[in-house]
Design a protein around this motif. Structure first.
Motif, PDB file in Angstrom:
ATOM      1  N   ALA A   1       0.957  -0.526 -17.970  1.00 25.65           N
ATOM      2  CA  ALA A   1       0.340  -1.671 -18.644  1.00 25.65           C
ATOM      3  C   ALA A   1       1.425  -2.626 -19.120  1.00 25.65           C
ATOM      4  N   ALA A   2       1.278  -3.883 -18.735  1.00 29.68           N
ATOM      5  CA  ALA A   2       2.290  -4.886 -19.086  1.00 29.68           C
ATOM      6  C   ALA A   2       1.782  -5.858 -20.149  1.00 29.68           C
ATOM      7  N   LYS A   3       0.478  -5.812 -20.420  1.00 31.82           N
ATOM      8  CA  LYS A   3      -0.108  -6.738 -21.384  1.00 31.82           C
ATOM      9  C   LYS A   3      -0.894  -5.980 -22.438  1.00 31.82           C
TER      10      LYS A   3
ATOM     11  N   GLY B   1      14.693  -2.506 -22.218  1.00 30.45           N
ATOM     12  CA  GLY B   1      14.323  -2.336 -23.624  1.00 30.45           C
ATOM     13  C   GLY B   1      13.096  -3.149 -24.014  1.00 30.45           C
ATOM     14  N   GLU B   2      12.287  -3.532 -23.035  1.00 32.27           N
ATOM     15  CA  GLU B   2      11.104  -4.348 -23.302  1.00 32.27           C
ATOM     16  C   GLU B   2       9.808  -3.588 -23.056  1.00 32.27           C
ATOM     17  N   TYR B   3       9.906  -2.300 -22.752  1.00 28.97           N
ATOM     18  CA  TYR B   3       8.709  -1.516 -22.470  1.00 28.97           C
ATOM     19  C   TYR B   3       7.869  -1.395 -23.736  1.00 28.97           C
ATOM     20  N   GLY B   4       6.572  -1.544 -23.578  1.00 26.16           N
ATOM     21  CA  GLY B   4       5.659  -1.436 -24.709  1.00 26.16           C
ATOM     22  C   GLY B   4       5.395  -2.767 -25.387  1.00 26.16           C
TER      23      GLY B   4
ATOM     24  N   ALA C   1       7.959  -2.006 -12.094  1.00 30.04           N
ATOM     25  CA  ALA C   1       8.148  -3.040 -13.117  1.00 30.04           C
ATOM     26  C   ALA C   1       8.207  -2.400 -14.506  1.00 30.04           C
ATOM     27  N   ALA C   2       7.392  -1.378 -14.730  1.00 30.30           N
ATOM     28  CA  ALA C   2       7.423  -0.671 -16.015  1.00 30.30           C
ATOM     29  C   ALA C   2       8.779   0.005 -16.214  1.00 30.30           C
TER      30      ALA C   2
END
Length: 104
Positions: A95-97, A72-75, A64-65
């Protein structure tokens, strides 16, 4: 960070392949294995299965990471959209949150 994620994915997948025999069904033939040996084998199988499940969960999080990197949504926190602290991502690249949303 991508390299770190890919390396961990490779390690986890290799570990899963290496322990596949440990998760196979246990033969319950009382003639060839004593009761305590069977119990030990069943316990070992349960432990191997639990470890495998944890690895699969981590593999899913890492994949998922990677997808967030591609998009372009990592971080960015998947809950509030705020930036995730770089130190948090160093510790856990999956870490997604953000820390605030993860605490909720």
């Amino acid at each position: 960070m991508r390299k770190k994620v890919l390396e961990e994915l490779d390690e986890l997948k290799s570990a899963s392949e290496a322990t596949s025999d440990d998760r196979k069904p246990i033969e319950l033939d009382q003639q060839s294995v004593g009761r305590l040996s069977r119990m030990d084998a069943l316990q070992g199988q349960a432990m191997a299965t639990a470890s495998h499940q944890r690895r699969l969960h981590r593999i899913t999080a890492l994949e998922a990471a990677l997808q967030r990197m591609e998009d372009g949504e990592y971080g960015l926190c998947i809950e509030c959209g705020e930036a995730i602290a770089p130190r948090r991502l160093e510790i856990d690249p999956a870490a997604a949150k953000c820390i605030r949303c993860a605490a909720l």
